[in-house]
Design a protein around this motif. Structure first.
Motif, PDB file in Angstrom:
ATOM      1  N   LEU A 122      30.967  23.014  46.180  1.00 43.58           N
ATOM      2  CA  LEU A 122      30.009  22.703  45.226  1.00 43.58           C
ATOM      3  C   LEU A 122      30.838  22.039  44.248  1.00 43.58           C
ATOM      4  CD1 LEU A 122      28.326  26.023  44.585  1.00 43.58           C
ATOM      5  CD2 LEU A 122      27.146  23.888  45.265  1.00 43.58           C
ATOM      6  N   ILE A 123      32.022  22.315  44.224  1.00 41.46           N
ATOM      7  CA  ILE A 123      32.812  21.326  42.974  1.00 41.46           C
ATOM      8  C   ILE A 123      33.129  19.872  43.552  1.00 41.46           C
ATOM      9  CG2 ILE A 123      35.392  20.924  42.195  1.00 41.46           C
ATOM     10  CD1 ILE A 123      35.568  24.203  42.243  1.00 41.46           C
ATOM     11  N   SER A 124      33.141  20.161  44.829  1.00 40.16           N
ATOM     12  CA  SER A 124      33.370  18.336  45.424  1.00 40.16           C
ATOM     13  C   SER A 124      32.067  17.697  45.395  1.00 40.16           C
ATOM     14  CB  SER A 124      34.048  18.194  46.813  1.00 40.16           C
ATOM     15  OG  SER A 124      32.714  18.995  47.771  1.00 40.16           O
ATOM     16  N   GLU A 125      30.966  18.511  45.248  1.00 40.31           N
ATOM     17  CA  GLU A 125      29.572  17.748  45.290  1.00 40.31           C
ATOM     18  C   GLU A 125      28.938  17.466  43.807  1.00 40.31           C
ATOM     19  OE1 GLU A 125      27.033  20.829  47.191  1.00 40.31           O
ATOM     20  OE2 GLU A 125      27.978  20.279  49.336  1.00 40.31           O
ATOM     21  N   GLU A 126      30.044  17.758  43.086  1.00 41.73           N
ATOM     22  CA  GLU A 126      29.791  17.485  41.363  1.00 41.73           C
ATOM     23  C   GLU A 126      28.602  18.589  41.008  1.00 41.73           C
ATOM     24  OE1 GLU A 126      30.704  13.297  40.520  1.00 41.73           O
ATOM     25  OE2 GLU A 126      29.362  13.287  42.222  1.00 41.73           O
ATOM     26  N   PHE A 127      28.703  19.680  41.033  1.00 40.44           N
ATOM     27  CA  PHE A 127      27.774  20.731  40.559  1.00 40.44           C
ATOM     28  C   PHE A 127      28.156  20.647  39.222  1.00 40.44           C
ATOM     29  CE2 PHE A 127      27.255  24.706  38.688  1.00 40.44           C
ATOM     30  CZ  PHE A 127      26.170  25.351  39.097  1.00 40.44           C
ATOM     31  N   ARG A 128      26.900  20.575  38.535  1.00 35.02           N
ATOM     32  CA  ARG A 128      27.113  20.386  37.065  1.00 35.02           C
ATOM     33  C   ARG A 128      26.711  21.726  36.355  1.00 35.02           C
ATOM     34  NH1 ARG A 128      23.705  16.789  32.514  1.00 35.02           N
ATOM     35  NH2 ARG A 128      24.605  17.802  30.840  1.00 35.02           N
ATOM     36  N   ARG A 129      25.597  22.293  36.540  1.00 40.31           N
ATOM     37  CA  ARG A 129      24.891  23.478  35.918  1.00 40.31           C
ATOM     38  C   ARG A 129      23.843  24.090  36.574  1.00 40.31           C
ATOM     39  NH1 ARG A 129      21.947  21.604  30.233  1.00 40.31           N
ATOM     40  NH2 ARG A 129      20.702  19.560  31.199  1.00 40.31           N
ATOM     41  N   ALA A 130      23.436  25.088  36.316  1.00 39.52           N
ATOM     42  CA  ALA A 130      21.927  25.764  36.982  1.00 39.52           C
ATOM     43  C   ALA A 130      21.570  26.547  36.258  1.00 39.52           C
ATOM     44  CB  ALA A 130      22.413  26.422  38.229  1.00 39.52           C
ATOM     45  N   LEU A 133      17.006  25.552  38.999  1.00 42.25           N
ATOM     46  CA  LEU A 133      17.230  23.933  39.097  1.00 42.25           C
ATOM     47  C   LEU A 133      18.761  23.674  38.985  1.00 42.25           C
ATOM     48  CD1 LEU A 133      14.722  23.420  36.148  1.00 42.25           C
ATOM     49  CD2 LEU A 133      14.143  23.145  38.512  1.00 42.25           C
ATOM     50  N   ILE A 134      19.129  23.296  40.048  1.00 39.64           N
ATOM     51  CA  ILE A 134      20.564  22.840  40.192  1.00 39.64           C
ATOM     52  C   ILE A 134      20.793  21.549  39.823  1.00 39.64           C
ATOM     53  CG2 ILE A 134      22.357  22.821  41.628  1.00 39.64           C
ATOM     54  CD1 ILE A 134      21.000  25.581  41.408  1.00 39.64           C
ATOM     55  N   GLN A 135      21.746  21.026  38.855  1.00 38.70           N
ATOM     56  CA  GLN A 135      22.092  19.774  38.323  1.00 38.70           C
ATOM     57  C   GLN A 135      23.340  19.302  38.710  1.00 38.70           C
ATOM     58  OE1 GLN A 135      22.014  18.841  34.107  1.00 38.70           O
ATOM     59  NE2 GLN A 135      20.917  17.109  34.479  1.00 38.70           N
ATOM     60  N   TYR A 136      23.351  18.084  39.251  1.00 41.11           N
ATOM     61  CA  TYR A 136      24.613  17.627  39.867  1.00 41.11           C
ATOM     62  C   TYR A 136      24.937  16.323  38.702  1.00 41.11           C
ATOM     63  CZ  TYR A 136      23.703  20.296  44.135  1.00 41.11           C
ATOM     64  OH  TYR A 136      23.235  21.017  44.829  1.00 41.11           O
ATOM     65  N   SER A 150       8.531  35.700  53.325  1.00 40.55           N
ATOM     66  CA  SER A 150       9.010  34.698  52.453  1.00 40.55           C
ATOM     67  C   SER A 150       8.816  33.435  52.419  1.00 40.55           C
ATOM     68  CB  SER A 150      10.581  34.686  52.644  1.00 40.55           C
ATOM     69  OG  SER A 150      10.999  34.147  53.810  1.00 40.55           O
ATOM     70  N   ALA A 151       8.549  32.716  51.273  1.00 40.21           N
ATOM     71  CA  ALA A 151       8.114  31.296  51.406  1.00 40.21           C
ATOM     72  C   ALA A 151       8.972  30.589  50.577  1.00 40.21           C
ATOM     73  CB  ALA A 151       6.673  31.367  50.887  1.00 40.21           C
ATOM     74  N   GLU A 152       9.209  29.349  50.425  1.00 39.53           N
ATOM     75  CA  GLU A 152       9.933  28.407  49.655  1.00 39.53           C
ATOM     76  C   GLU A 152       9.768  27.169  49.484  1.00 39.53           C
ATOM     77  OE1 GLU A 152      13.920  27.649  51.571  1.00 39.53           O
ATOM     78  OE2 GLU A 152      13.066  28.980  53.228  1.00 39.53           O
ATOM     79  N   ALA A 153      10.140  26.475  48.597  1.00 40.62           N
ATOM     80  CA  ALA A 153       9.893  25.096  48.278  1.00 40.62           C
ATOM     81  C   ALA A 153      11.086  24.336  47.974  1.00 40.62           C
ATOM     82  CB  ALA A 153       8.724  24.995  47.196  1.00 40.62           C
ATOM     83  N   ILE A 154      11.572  23.266  48.368  1.00 41.37           N
ATOM     84  CA  ILE A 154      12.568  22.441  47.983  1.00 41.37           C
ATOM     85  C   ILE A 154      12.103  20.947  47.655  1.00 41.37           C
ATOM     86  CG2 ILE A 154      14.908  21.831  48.966  1.00 41.37           C
ATOM     87  CD1 ILE A 154      14.717  24.891  48.732  1.00 41.37           C
ATOM     88  N   ALA A 155      12.685  20.394  46.783  1.00 42.40           N
ATOM     89  CA  ALA A 155      12.335  19.069  46.271  1.00 42.40           C
ATOM     90  C   ALA A 155      13.717  18.676  45.356  1.00 42.40           C
ATOM     91  CB  ALA A 155      11.039  19.098  45.655  1.00 42.40           C
ATOM     92  N   TRP A 156      13.609  17.470  44.861  1.00 40.26           N
ATOM     93  CA  TRP A 156      14.688  16.910  44.094  1.00 40.26           C
ATOM     94  C   TRP A 156      13.925  15.814  42.989  1.00 40.26           C
ATOM     95  CZ3 TRP A 156      15.764  11.562  44.010  1.00 40.26           C
ATOM     96  CH2 TRP A 156      15.636  10.916  45.306  1.00 40.26           C
ATOM     97  N   ARG A 157      14.479  15.755  41.940  1.00 42.54           N
ATOM     98  CA  ARG A 157      13.935  14.895  40.823  1.00 42.54           C
ATOM     99  C   ARG A 157      15.214  14.159  40.184  1.00 42.54           C
ATOM    100  NH1 ARG A 157       9.034  13.889  38.703  1.00 42.54           N
ATOM    101  NH2 ARG A 157       8.368  14.317  40.840  1.00 42.54           N
ATOM    102  N   GLY A 158      15.625  13.115  40.476  1.00 47.61           N
ATOM    103  CA  GLY A 158      16.750  12.528  39.593  1.00 47.61           C
ATOM    104  C   GLY A 158      18.134  13.259  40.219  1.00 47.61           C
ATOM    105  N   ASP A 159      18.737  13.949  39.404  1.00 48.05           N
ATOM    106  CA  ASP A 159      19.939  14.538  39.529  1.00 48.05           C
ATOM    107  C   ASP A 159      19.709  16.023  39.686  1.00 48.05           C
ATOM    108  OD1 ASP A 159      19.459  15.038  36.737  1.00 48.05           O
ATOM    109  OD2 ASP A 159      21.460  14.671  36.205  1.00 48.05           O
TER     110      ASP A 159
END
Length: 244
Positions: free
Chosen positions: A123-131, A148-151, A206-215
């Protein structure tokens, strides 16, 4: 007599294996490129060496670990990520899965993975910023968690990479049905029709949803002791994407 717990165990989706496969391919590519370089260089005339005295380069400054949400000044300039989360519905109870302040630190997020010690470094190498995270319960068996995971995305567009990685493993589970999230352009919703079972606990669907918007990577997880409907996970996913 041992009483069976009323609430099922919550097991968020694990990911990370795709990253390892990509890393392995990169190593093979590096070896092949090095060998080709040696062959090309062998046929060339020797290159004149530069003078030994070189200007002193200024040492780059970096961080071994991203700043926490409380320390990161960009939180103020980019807005409060927590305000983008869906609000807890009326009548729902607070869940102990989310932190009191709505932030999830790097170590806590890494702890959700199958191998937290590896995930932390990745996660550090992936530039994790905040969640930012919210979670609630309705009744004794139904629960929702939204993250919401922001990079930082200074070196690579990590949000879409992480989303595609998680979508791959969500779809790979047996008994899984999936649909595109309307209006998202890249989001997918999944309903797992086979429950997780563990001795001493009620079966968990269980059910889940995965998507991304910008960062920002969006993760939604829903669990219950009965099969979760497509309508329920799609409604959560579409409303959360609208807020992004």
């Amino acid at each position: 007599m041992v009483e069976t717990p009323v609430e099922p165990l919550v097991r968020p989706r694990r990911r990370g294996r795709t990253t390892l496969l990509i890393a392995g391919a990169a190593v093979l590519g590096l070896v092949a490129g090095t060998c080709a370089g040696y062959l090309v260089q062998a046929d060339r005339e020797p290159t004149k060496l530069p003078p030994l005295s070189q200007p002193v380069l200024k040492q780059a400054k970096g961080e071994a670990e991203p700043l926490s949400a409380a320390q990161d000044r960009r939180v103020k300039t980019d807005g409060d990520l927590r305000k983008l989360l869906l609000k807890k519905p009326a009548g729902a109870k607070e869940s102990d899965l989310a932190d009191d302040d709505g932030w999830m630190e790097l170590a806590d997020y890494a702890d959700l993975f199958e191998h937290p010690e590896n995930a932390f470094g990745n996660l550090i190498s992936e530039e994790f910023r905040r969640a930012a995270v919210t979670s609630w319960k309705v009744g004794s068996t139904y629960g929702v968690e939204i993250r919401l995971i922001q990079y930082r995305q200074e070196e690579t567009l990590q949000a879409p990479v992480s989303a595609e990685n998680e979508q791959y493993w969500a779809d790979a589970e047996d008994g899984t049905e999936s649909w595109p999230v309307a209006g998202s352009g890249n989001g997918m919703a999944y309903v797992h029709t086979e429950p997780d079972t563990e001795p001493g606990y009620l079966p968990q669907y269980s059910a889940e949803a995965i998507a991304w918007r910008g960062d920002i990577l969006m993760e939604i997880y829903v669990w219950d002791t009965k099969l979760i409907s497509k309508k329920k996970i799609m409604d959560l996913a579409e409303r959360q994407m609208e807020r992004l």
